[in-house]
Design an enzyme around this catalytic site. Structure first.
Site, PDB file in Angstrom:
ATOM      1  N   ASP A 272      -0.386  -3.841  18.810  1.00 23.63           N
ATOM      2  CA  ASP A 272      -0.210  -3.606  17.337  1.00 23.63           C
ATOM      3  C   ASP A 272       0.014  -2.022  17.232  1.00 23.63           C
ATOM      4  OD1 ASP A 272      -0.636  -3.476  14.596  1.00 23.63           O
ATOM      5  OD2 ASP A 272      -2.696  -2.778  14.585  1.00 23.63           O
TER       6      ASP A 272
ATOM      7  N   TRP B 289      -0.776   6.182   9.899  1.00 23.82           N
ATOM      8  CA  TRP B 289       0.183   6.433   8.790  1.00 23.82           C
ATOM      9  C   TRP B 289       0.146   7.858   8.307  1.00 23.82           C
ATOM     10  CZ3 TRP B 289      -1.618   8.427   4.443  1.00 23.82           C
ATOM     11  CH2 TRP B 289      -3.205   8.498   4.155  1.00 23.82           C
TER      12      TRP B 289
ATOM     13  N   THR C 108       0.922  -1.121   0.045  1.00 19.19           N
ATOM     14  CA  THR C 108      -0.007  -0.100   0.043  1.00 19.19           C
ATOM     15  C   THR C 108       0.966   1.126  -0.081  1.00 19.19           C
ATOM     16  OG1 THR C 108      -0.223  -0.153   2.476  1.00 19.19           O
ATOM     17  CG2 THR C 108      -2.088  -1.155   1.299  1.00 19.19           C
TER      18      THR C 108
ATOM     19  N   HIS D 230     -16.308  -5.764   7.519  1.00 17.56           N
ATOM     20  CA  HIS D 230     -17.786  -5.654   7.604  1.00 17.56           C
ATOM     21  C   HIS D 230     -18.241  -4.984   8.869  1.00 17.56           C
ATOM     22  CE1 HIS D 230     -18.422  -7.657   4.056  1.00 17.56           C
ATOM     23  NE2 HIS D 230     -17.752  -8.768   4.282  1.00 17.56           N
TER      24      HIS D 230
ATOM     25  N   GLU E 216      -0.528  -9.083   9.813  1.00 18.18           N
ATOM     26  CA  GLU E 216      -1.448 -10.075  10.448  1.00 18.18           C
ATOM     27  C   GLU E 216      -1.782 -11.093   9.624  1.00 18.18           C
ATOM     28  OE1 GLU E 216      -1.636  -6.159  12.262  1.00 18.18           O
ATOM     29  OE2 GLU E 216      -1.962  -6.606  10.205  1.00 18.18           O
TER      30      GLU E 216
ATOM     31  N   LYS F  82       2.430   4.921  16.690  1.00 16.20           N
ATOM     32  CA  LYS F  82       1.365   4.538  17.319  1.00 16.20           C
ATOM     33  C   LYS F  82       1.266   4.296  18.976  1.00 16.20           C
ATOM     34  CE  LYS F  82      -0.992   1.563  13.875  1.00 16.20           C
ATOM     35  NZ  LYS F  82      -1.654   0.053  13.735  1.00 16.20           N
TER      36      LYS F  82
END
Length: 702
Positions: A321, A412, A181, A631, A199, A348
């Site tokens: 994470d 990011w 990405t 979702h 992950e 983070k």
């Protein structure tokens, strides 16, 4: 689920020599290394503008006294309704962008006329290997070529004038769970890119490629491989001592999905690494301890060879994470009365790090957000965090409400640094997350491999709880003084995941917001001076350029990304639709956008809830730990991916099986899950969604 919302070398040289090849001569025409190092004032030649990645422009025609006269010069609608995260590049009057699905477009930077477009035709089923939307953060320019790294792992060289493919190279196995990405970077005649997916059974790396042929020149792995085999360098021999058990079978993580910075002063490339895989340390370190190097770290390597130079691990044994893939900025700061050459980083985990650029020595680390509870602070000498014992959820066996959460205090979205004010402008998030261990977890075959139980993070069908949660999940633009280690000013936002920033010599900071604004603030004081309604959330960072004596400011708008795909709409009522556009502004322009399309109100009309308590419990856990990634929390989706509560298959068990078990809609990104779930488990997921749809219907939801 990434977003779990709040609920209440045998030798060192082997690193490079195993794959080392002779590189082509550096470019002597077109975009050269020298041009990137010292970018012309009116151009923007690299992702962060120059090697230092300061995202600062010396242009000041647009300034704090006249920015209110800025208007829309031109815009271009984009042919993809996913999140837009790229920073445009501008060279010789042409603006180059990438869009979602790794498409590339070139525009006349003055008029907006489309010059060419390229579509790599990424298979839509690749979406299952991407945590946070089918995004792409930008292209690289070098010589007479444009370089884009595609979601499915191809590095593609395009002719700058025509957009025709010159060469393409698959950078990782085509059947891999990895993805790309990020934007490639140009470093001394090499194209650098890593991969995403810490992950998804991935082993992180950074690799360098020849710009003329696409041949791999060197590769640096960030985590050890199979311990029964020789490692690719001494740095991995050392790292292997910080892992145990069968960690390598799930890859280890540590991907380099962003943050690649070159420093000509030290001849080092600095890059950040992602989380360890799985998140839960109990499932990757069987002896109960280990830092899991080199995850959640900044790593420095020799730009010519890829050899290890130093590392600094910001979050040892990361279990939350806390990727360190956020932008790394190089600068000279006056610290203690002496000029120091440093790198600055806001990862983070919520602490702002200043490190010596040559050695990686810790200089300082101070919070840039409030409410950090996973650690009480950093050791003033080593920078190692003092971890809160309660934050080690795999040790306590109890859930931990962590702040920051996996979205991160800073994700990011790029920050910028102004040498004039001495401040760093950071898009920050306040998104606590509930972490709970899953002692029974086993690696699956598809989707996230986390080792946690996300079930407890599902928000109930309770309006008061949801409203309280929404009020607690916010964002801000923070102006941080890296020398004093303090926040100088802050602009609060009602939602997290707002856009990246741009600082200019006109005493301005530009930033887009999740709620559909593009704003300009005074860089010294944070006063809002100008705003433009973008109709869609802005994630990308703006840039600026000049042509014919006129300064332009450009930004991509188009809502998406992690907050949307993971269900942020459940607690973010101001979430915007996706209207993907490139917007370009200048002083005196009077352009307007067409009226946005009317929003269609959907009505919940589910079949009756018939699942047994056992089926609902099973479906809740399976959905929460796998399906919610795309979702949404508690089966409430965002603006991009299908909301399963409205699925036409919800009342048709066979059609549901055809889609989920067999992959009937794989061309839309919904791959088959038959290797992961049995038909009985898939039926339990359907029954859970039916129950959730009925609960929300009773609440008057849609």
């Amino acid at each position: 689920m990434r977003l779990r919302l709040l609920a209440a070398t045998a030798l060192l040289a082997l690193t490079s020599c195993n794959n080392s090849k002779t590189a082509s001569p550096p470019a002597t025409s077109g975009v050269t290394d020298a041009m990137i190092a010292d970018a012309a004032e009116g151009e923007w030649l690299s992702y962060g503008r120059d090697y230092a990645e300061q995202r600062f422009s010396t242009l000041k025609q647009v300034n704090d006294s006249n920015v209110g006269q800025m208007g829309l010069a031109w815009f271009a609608d984009l042919d993809t309704a996913r999140g837009q995260e790229a920073t445009p590049l501008m060279h010789d009057g042409v603006l180059y962008i990438s869009t979602a699905w790794s498409m590339v477009k070139a525009y006349d930077a003055k008029t907006g006329a489309l010059k060419w477009a390229y579509d790599p035709q990424v298979a839509r089923e690749k979406l299952v290997d991407v945590c946070c939307d089918a995004v792409n953060r930008g292209v690289a320019l070098y010589g007479d070529k444009v370089y884009v790294a595609t979601l499915d792992g191809r590095l593609v060289a395009l002719d700058q004038k025509t957009g025709k493919v010159v060469w393409t190279k698959q950078t990782f196995p085509a059947d891999s769970h990895m993805a790309i990405t990020g934007a490639p970077r140009v470093v001394k005649g090499k194209i650098l890119i890593g991969s995403a997916g810490a992950e998804y059974f991935t082993r992180g790396y950074l690799a360098a490629f020849d710009p003329q042929t696409g041949n791999e020149l060197w590769k640096f792995y960030t985590v050890p491989g199979d311990p029964s085999k020789p490692q690719e360098g001494k740095h991995l021999d050392a790292a292997a001592k910080t892992w145990s058990g069968d960690f390598w079978k799930t890859g280890g993580g540590g991907t380099v999905w962003d943050s690649i910075t070159y420093d000509p002063v030290t001849n080092l490339v600095y890059f950040g690494t992602a989380n360890a895989e799985p998140w839960n340390p109990a499932h990757r370190n069987t002896n109960g301890a280990g830092d899991s190097l080199y995850t959640a770290s900044i790593v420095a390597v020799n730009a010519d060879t890829g050899e290890y130079a130093w590392h600094f691990q910001e979050t040892p044994e990361d279990r939350w994470d806390f990727d360190s893939n956020q932008q790394i900025t190089v600068a000279d700061l006056m610290i203690g009365g002496q000029k120091q050459h440093v790198i600055m980083h806001a990862p983070k985990n919520g602490f702002f790090y200043v490190l010596d650029a040559k050695t990686g020595k810790f200089i300082s680390g101070k919070p840039f957000v409030d409410g950090i509870n996973w650690a009480s602070g950093l050791d003033p000498v080593t920078g190692r965090p003092s971890v809160n014992p309660d934050a080690k959820y795999e040790v306590t066996g109890k859930p931990f409400l962590g702040s920051p959460g996996a979205v991160g205090a800073h994700s990011w979205t790029p920050m910028s640094f102004s040498p004039l004010t001495g401040l760093v402008y950071i898009p920050t998030n306040n998104t606590p997350q509930l972490y709970a261990p899953d002692p029974d977890w086993k690696p699956g075959t598809t989707g996230f491999q986390l080792g946690i139980d996300a079930t407890l993070g599902n928000l109930p069908a309770d309006k008061k709880v949801r409203d309280a949660t929404a009020a607690a999940l916010t964002g801000a633009l923070v102006a941080f003084d890296p020398v004093a280690g303090k926040v100088k000013w802050k602009v609060p936002y009602p939602m997290p995941t707002n856009g990246g920033t741009l600082a200019t010599a006109g005493n301005l900071v530009f930033q887009g917001t999740a709620t559909g604004e593009f704003n300009a603030y005074s860089a010294d004081a944070g006063k809002k001076l100008w705003s433009f309604g973008t109709q869609s959330g802005v994630l990308a960072a703006p840039m600026t350029y000049s042509i014919g004596g006129e300064q332009y400011v450009a930004v991509l708008a188009g809502w998406g990304g992690v907050w949307d795909v993971s269900g942020g709409s459940l607690v973010s009522p101001k979430i915007t639709p996706n209207i993907s556009r490139l917007l370009v502004f200048k002083l005196g322009a009077k352009g307007t956008l067409p009226a946005p399309p009317p929003s269609a109100k959907r009505v919940l009309d589910p079949p009756p809830s018939t699942g047994t308590p056992e089926q609902i419990a099973l479906g809740t856990k399976l959905y929460s730990n796998s399906c919610s990634v795309c979702h949404g929390n508690a089966a409430v989706a965002g603006a991009l991916n299908p909301d399963l509560r409205h699925s036409t298959a919800l009342g048709n068990p066979k059609l549901w099986q055809d889609i989920v078990h067999d992959g009937l809609l794989k061309q839309n990104g919904m791959v088959a899950w038959k290797g992961q779930f049995t038909p009985e488990q898939i039926e339990a997921i359907r029954l859970f969604v039916v129950k959730r749809a009925n609960e929300d219907k009773a609440l008057g939801g849609n």
